[in-house]
Write a protein that holds these residues in place. Sequence first.
Motif, short mmCIF file in Angstrom:
data_model
loop_
_atom_site.label_atom_id
_atom_site.label_comp_id
_atom_site.label_asym_id
_atom_site.label_seq_id
_atom_site.Cartn_x
_atom_site.Cartn_y
_atom_site.Cartn_z
N ASP A 25 -1.25 -3.41 3.38
CA ASP A 25 -1.06 -2.61 4.35
C ASP A 25 -1.92 -1.35 4.54
N GLN A 26 -2.30 -0.79 3.29
CA GLN A 26 -2.95 0.31 3.24
C GLN A 26 -4.45 0.22 4.02
N THR A 64 -4.94 -1.96 6.30
CA THR A 64 -4.94 -1.84 7.99
C THR A 64 -5.00 -0.43 8.51
N GLN A 65 -4.68 0.69 7.66
CA GLN A 65 -4.68 2.01 8.20
C GLN A 65 -6.15 2.69 8.01
N LYS A 111 0.08 -7.08 -1.33
CA LYS A 111 0.72 -6.68 0.10
C LYS A 111 0.88 -5.33 0.20
N PRO A 112 0.97 -4.29 -0.62
CA PRO A 112 1.04 -2.78 -0.26
C PRO A 112 -0.56 -2.52 0.13
N HIS A 135 -3.81 -11.58 7.10
CA HIS A 135 -4.58 -10.21 7.53
C HIS A 135 -5.94 -10.44 7.72
#
Length: 127
Positions: A28-29, A31-32, A24-25, A61
Amino acid sequence: MKCQQTLVIAPAITPACNDREQIKPMLDQLTQLPAALGKIKYLLTDNSFYSAANTAACEAHGIEPLMAVGGESQHPGPFEWFTEPPVLPDNASPAQRMAHKLKSQAGRKCTYCANKPSNPCLASSNP
């Protein structure tokens, strides 16, 4: 699935001892990342990252998870290379769909190819 070069685009180091908590982290990374890198299509991992929650998070995602489920032989019998798994039910979970894909001829070929350092497989992005 088409075998292509793999590109590491979001490296991370953590003192955590549980790989399952790292998906999950990482999502998130991802997506940036700049749009110029293209859309992430696949996430290929070993079985230490596998969980039903992680496969669902990848699908949420828009990334197709290809996580080794574990407990299965890396060297299937010779006839298994030429067969397809039984048809999945329509209500299959994300984890069941992923495991089914890895048992297909295309999935076995790409995961086999990915384990060869000289011939990485599964494009992680497609600009």
